[in-house]
Design a protein around this motif. Structure first.
Motif, PDB file in Angstrom:
ATOM      1  N   VAL A  51      90.133  37.093  49.678  1.00 24.93           N
ATOM      2  CA  VAL A  51      89.476  35.994  49.819  1.00 24.93           C
ATOM      3  C   VAL A  51      89.120  35.580  48.919  1.00 24.93           C
ATOM      4  N   VAL A  52      88.435  36.624  48.346  1.00 18.28           N
ATOM      5  CA  VAL A  52      87.585  35.763  47.370  1.00 18.28           C
ATOM      6  C   VAL A  52      88.365  35.200  46.150  1.00 18.28           C
ATOM      7  N   LEU A  53      89.249  36.273  45.337  1.00 20.02           N
ATOM      8  CA  LEU A  53      89.731  35.751  44.291  1.00 20.02           C
ATOM      9  C   LEU A  53      91.382  34.084  44.855  1.00 20.02           C
ATOM     10  N   LEU A  54      91.891  34.597  45.690  1.00 23.64           N
ATOM     11  CA  LEU A  54      93.479  33.444  46.182  1.00 23.64           C
ATOM     12  C   LEU A  54      92.510  32.752  47.012  1.00 23.64           C
ATOM     13  N   VAL A  55      91.234  32.332  48.042  1.00 24.89           N
ATOM     14  CA  VAL A  55      91.293  31.804  49.228  1.00 24.89           C
ATOM     15  C   VAL A  55      89.498  31.131  47.759  1.00 24.89           C
ATOM     16  N   LEU A  56      88.591  31.631  48.011  1.00 21.65           N
ATOM     17  CA  LEU A  56      86.879  30.803  47.666  1.00 21.65           C
ATOM     18  C   LEU A  56      87.387  30.048  46.562  1.00 21.65           C
ATOM     19  N   PHE A  57      87.894  31.049  44.972  1.00 20.40           N
ATOM     20  CA  PHE A  57      87.970  31.014  43.899  1.00 20.40           C
ATOM     21  C   PHE A  57      88.211  29.519  43.529  1.00 20.40           C
ATOM     22  N   PRO A  58      90.186  29.022  44.355  1.00 18.80           N
ATOM     23  CA  PRO A  58      90.723  27.856  44.645  1.00 18.80           C
ATOM     24  C   PRO A  58      89.614  27.009  45.161  1.00 18.80           C
ATOM     25  N   LEU A  59      89.258  27.421  46.246  1.00 19.95           N
ATOM     26  CA  LEU A  59      88.358  26.814  47.150  1.00 19.95           C
ATOM     27  C   LEU A  59      87.637  25.264  46.106  1.00 19.95           C
ATOM     28  N   ILE A  60      86.251  26.803  45.828  1.00 19.73           N
ATOM     29  CA  ILE A  60      84.992  25.586  45.206  1.00 19.73           C
ATOM     30  C   ILE A  60      85.437  25.169  43.941  1.00 19.73           C
ATOM     31  N   VAL A  61      86.764  25.602  42.918  1.00 20.94           N
ATOM     32  CA  VAL A  61      87.543  24.666  41.890  1.00 20.94           C
ATOM     33  C   VAL A  61      87.773  23.406  42.818  1.00 20.94           C
ATOM     34  N   LEU A  62      88.196  23.487  43.515  1.00 21.62           N
ATOM     35  CA  LEU A  62      89.301  22.279  43.736  1.00 21.62           C
ATOM     36  C   LEU A  62      88.225  20.919  45.176  1.00 21.62           C
ATOM     37  N   THR A  63      87.385  21.534  45.190  1.00 21.52           N
ATOM     38  CA  THR A  63      86.058  20.836  45.996  1.00 21.52           C
ATOM     39  C   THR A  63      85.314  20.251  44.818  1.00 21.52           C
ATOM     40  N   GLY A  64      85.624  20.905  44.094  1.00 24.55           N
ATOM     41  CA  GLY A  64      84.357  20.718  42.837  1.00 24.55           C
ATOM     42  C   GLY A  64      85.597  19.096  42.105  1.00 24.55           C
ATOM     43  N   LEU A  65      86.351  19.801  42.098  1.00 22.48           N
ATOM     44  CA  LEU A  65      87.507  18.393  41.302  1.00 22.48           C
ATOM     45  C   LEU A  65      87.564  16.924  42.212  1.00 22.48           C
ATOM     46  N   SER A  66      87.527  17.637  43.472  1.00 23.19           N
ATOM     47  CA  SER A  66      87.197  16.105  44.218  1.00 23.19           C
ATOM     48  C   SER A  66      86.009  15.413  44.403  1.00 23.19           C
ATOM     49  N   MET A  67      85.405  15.880  43.466  1.00 21.61           N
ATOM     50  CA  MET A  67      84.007  15.019  43.632  1.00 21.61           C
ATOM     51  C   MET A  67      84.032  14.576  42.381  1.00 21.61           C
ATOM     52  N   SER A  68      85.099  14.742  41.070  1.00 24.31           N
ATOM     53  CA  SER A  68      85.325  13.319  40.280  1.00 24.31           C
ATOM     54  C   SER A  68      86.298  12.252  40.048  1.00 24.31           C
ATOM     55  N   PRO A  69      85.004  11.716  40.094  1.00 24.34           N
ATOM     56  CA  PRO A  69      85.918  10.379  40.333  1.00 24.34           C
ATOM     57  C   PRO A  69      87.534  10.058  39.539  1.00 24.34           C
ATOM     58  N   GLY A  70      87.355  10.400  38.539  1.00 22.43           N
ATOM     59  CA  GLY A  70      88.508  10.706  37.314  1.00 22.43           C
ATOM     60  C   GLY A  70      89.758  11.318  37.813  1.00 22.43           C
ATOM     61  N   MET A  71      89.145  12.450  38.992  1.00 24.56           N
ATOM     62  CA  MET A  71      90.423  13.307  39.390  1.00 24.56           C
ATOM     63  C   MET A  71      90.327  12.373  40.628  1.00 24.56           C
ATOM     64  N   ASN A  72      90.184  11.803  41.536  1.00 24.65           N
ATOM     65  CA  ASN A  72      90.252  10.723  42.904  1.00 24.65           C
ATOM     66  C   ASN A  72      91.669  10.236  42.243  1.00 24.65           C
ATOM     67  N   THR A  73      91.217   9.461  40.798  1.00 19.80           N
ATOM     68  CA  THR A  73      92.311   8.886  40.788  1.00 19.80           C
ATOM     69  C   THR A  73      93.655   9.084  40.043  1.00 19.80           C
ATOM     70  N   ALA A  74      93.322  10.640  39.562  1.00 12.72           N
ATOM     71  CA  ALA A  74      94.729  11.382  38.942  1.00 12.72           C
ATOM     72  C   ALA A  74      95.401  11.725  40.400  1.00 12.72           C
ATOM     73  N   TRP A  75      94.744  13.211  40.860  1.00 14.14           N
ATOM     74  CA  TRP A  75      95.380  13.044  42.312  1.00 14.14           C
ATOM     75  C   TRP A  75      94.830  12.637  43.590  1.00 14.14           C
ATOM     76  N   PRO A  76      94.862  11.425  43.972  1.00 15.61           N
ATOM     77  CA  PRO A  76      94.513  11.133  45.260  1.00 15.61           C
ATOM     78  C   PRO A  76      94.560  11.865  46.824  1.00 15.61           C
ATOM     79  N   TRP A  77      95.766  13.166  46.936  1.00 12.52           N
ATOM     80  CA  TRP A  77      95.822  13.533  47.915  1.00 12.52           C
ATOM     81  C   TRP A  77      94.334  14.446  47.882  1.00 12.52           C
ATOM     82  N   LEU A  78      94.486  15.166  46.762  1.00  9.39           N
ATOM     83  CA  LEU A  78      93.140  16.049  47.022  1.00  9.39           C
ATOM     84  C   LEU A  78      92.120  15.987  48.108  1.00  9.39           C
ATOM     85  N   ILE A  79      91.800  15.050  47.284  1.00 13.00           N
ATOM     86  CA  ILE A  79      89.826  14.166  47.961  1.00 13.00           C
ATOM     87  C   ILE A  79      90.331  14.326  49.446  1.00 13.00           C
TER      88      ILE A  79
END
Lengths: 263, 285
Positions: free
Chosen positions: B199-227
């Protein structure tokens, strides 16, 4: 074997004691390493260049930031930073409703030009409803109307060695002993020519309010709020910003914030 | 007489002391300790960043003229002139003076969401918090890829992380054993270990990285689906914070288990890779 494990035990105990000491001492133990210009801090801040390159590689040149519908504007635009500049020249212009305002565009351009607000309003405009993301963590959706910066750059003719657009502003921050420091910001030419990068004079279907940067502010929709300079006085095209104020490319950058604010 | 008295002791010793096996590969140990350092700095700089705007919301934007807040930490002045730290969670209000909202040395208390001893730097400095956060964020992401690739190739993922059908059948017994603080030391992870590390390595780690990237206005433009997956930038920020709380919870239990299961043996296995298993565990692995 026995001596080996005794030594290992000592090592582990020392490690545990060290970790406990670190926790008890609190996190101020790292403070000295993180002061401005400390080599450790400088090394860590180079991660921003990695972020910049990675995002430039991932984001299409013309990829647009999300635009929202009218119904998603649920509140007024939250102002931040300077909200009422007390620069004498600015207060004079504001008194006359910015009729005497002129935007200077110069530096590495073929024809340095100045624009009145009237001239800017008569140029082809772009309107966009976008989400403003502040470095502090909050977001706010508003509608912005203005002239695409690319149109201005085409008119004045940008020279080939120009790499950055520097926005010099009317608002002055207190700068301690050295007196006031004017706000300024810079973006690269790719962001400067992005279709959503506009010099906004209108917000939420009205003239841009003073608190939000009247008469003119820039929108750089793929970066955080501090890049979107308000109260713009002059746009200067430069090859390097090393000689401007603190040399880091912006007021907040000179105070430790990253130059690239796409994250 | 003396022989009879000694016998049970001998049996005890034999049961506790089985062979020393090679348990953790260099990749597992290396990535583990890099993560220890990364998560320490990411947590403390994350709280520094949170302090710049100590409110969490649901949706795309932060409600200043409407209320979509789920958590906020602040300070209020009481009628008698004193100040209290107040934490609001889902409309419930708690007095958290001294820790959340209002804290500091006696007589020098200040309004700040998380206290100085939980943030890096200890003083309010969003710019530096971000610099350190993103530096260790890059290392965390890099190490995640290294771990995933190495674990895929050396079999750690298949052998130690993904639970087998047999593992799942032993789940009730394993839960009961843990509840009685009865720990066995086997060649492979027990099922609760597999599930929690998975759960930590395959769920929580990816989740905290991806939610972190979702706060990036640059990434919101690169991967609009993520947010959109996370339901908007402010929801992503709230999830990012929530996953942090879960990881801190994992850390507390993880340390407790290390201490209860024999800290020297478990620490040794994470440093040198060698681990002493119980004697008669041949077919229990």
């Amino acid at each position: 074997m026995k001596r080996f494990s005794a030594g290992r035990r000592r090592f582990l105990t020392a490690g545990a004691a060290g970790a406990a000491g670190l926790t008890l001492a609190g996190c101020d133990v790292f403070d000295p390493l993180l002061r401005p210009n400390h080599p450790v801090r400088n090394a860590m801040s180079s991660a921003n260049e990695l972020t910049y390159s990675a995002q430039r590689a991932l984001i299409g040149r013309e990829a647009l930031a999300k635009e929202f519908s009218e119904s998603e504007i649920r509140q007024g635009m939250r102002p931040n930073g300077s909200t009422d500049p007390n620069n004498v020249e600015y207060m004079f212009l504001r008194q006359a409703d910015f009729v005497l305002y002129r935007l200077q565009v110069d530096g590495l351009v073929d024809t340095p030009t100045s624009y009145s607000l009237e001239q800017l309003r008569n140029m082809p405009a772009r309107t966009q409803i976008t989400r403003h993301d502040c470095v502090e963590g909050w977001s706010c959706i508003a509608k912005w109307t203005g002239v695409p910066l690319a149109a201005i750059l085409d008119e004045v003719g940008v020279q080939s060695n120009a790499r950055y657009c520097v926005f010099h502003c009317y608002d002055i921050y207190s700068g301690g002993l050295s007196g006031g420091v004017p706000y300024y910001e810079s973006i690269d030419m790719l962001d400067a020519r992005h279709p959503q990068t506009i010099l906004a004079y209108g917000m939420n279907d009205a003239a841009l309010p003073v608190a939000n940067g009247a008469p003119l502010r820039v929108r750089v929709e793929r970066q955080l709020g501090y890049k979107m300079a308000k109260y713009i006085q002059r746009i200067k095209l430069v090859e390097s910003f090393a000689q401007i104020h603190g040399g880091k490319g912006g007021y907040w950058e000179d105070h430790g914030y990253d130059w690239y604010a796409g994250i | 007489m003396s022989v009879a008295a000694g016998e049970p002791d001998d049996v005890q010793t034999h049961k506790a002391k089985g062979p020393v096996i090679k348990r953790q590969s260099i990749w597992t140990r290396l990535t583990h300790w890099v993560w220890v350092v990364c998560l320490f700095f990411l947590l403390l700089t994350g709280l520094q960043i949170f302090n710049a705007h100590p409110s969490l919301y649901i949706g795309q934007q932060s409600g200043f003229e409407f209320d979509n807040s789920v958590l906020s930490i602040g300070a209020i002045r009481n009628e008698d002139g004193s100040v209290s730290g107040i934490t609001r969670i889902f409309g419930q209000q708690f007095d958290t003076t001294g820790v959340l909202g209002w804290s500091g040395p006696e007589g020098q208390e200040r309004p700040r969401a998380f206290p100085a001893w939980t943030t890096i730097p200890s003083y309010q400095d969003l710019a530096t918090g971000r610099v350190v956060h993103f530096f260790f964020g890059w290392i965390l992401v890099g190490t995640m890829f290294v771990w995933f690739l190495a674990s895929l190739i050396n079999g750690h993922l298949r052998r130690d992380i993904v639970p087998t059908g047999r593992d799942l059948k032993s789940l009730p017994k394993d839960v009961a054993d843990h509840a009685r603080l009865r720990f066995t030391h086997t060649r492979h992870y027990n099922v609760l270990q597999k599930i929690s590390y998975g759960v930590v390595l395959l769920v929580l780690f990816p989740l905290i990285v991806l939610t972190g990237l979702s706060m990036s206005p640059g990434m919101n433009t690169a991967w609009p689906w993520l947010i959109e997956v996370f339901g908007g930038r402010q929801t992503a920020r709230t999830i990012h914070f929530g996953v942090m709380v879960l990881l801190v919870g994992f850390f507390v239990i993880h340390i407790a288990m290390v201490l209860l299961a024999g800290p020297l043996n478990t620490m040794r296995s994470m440093i040198t890779g060698k681990y002493r298993i119980d004697a008669e565990t041949g077919d229990r692995s």
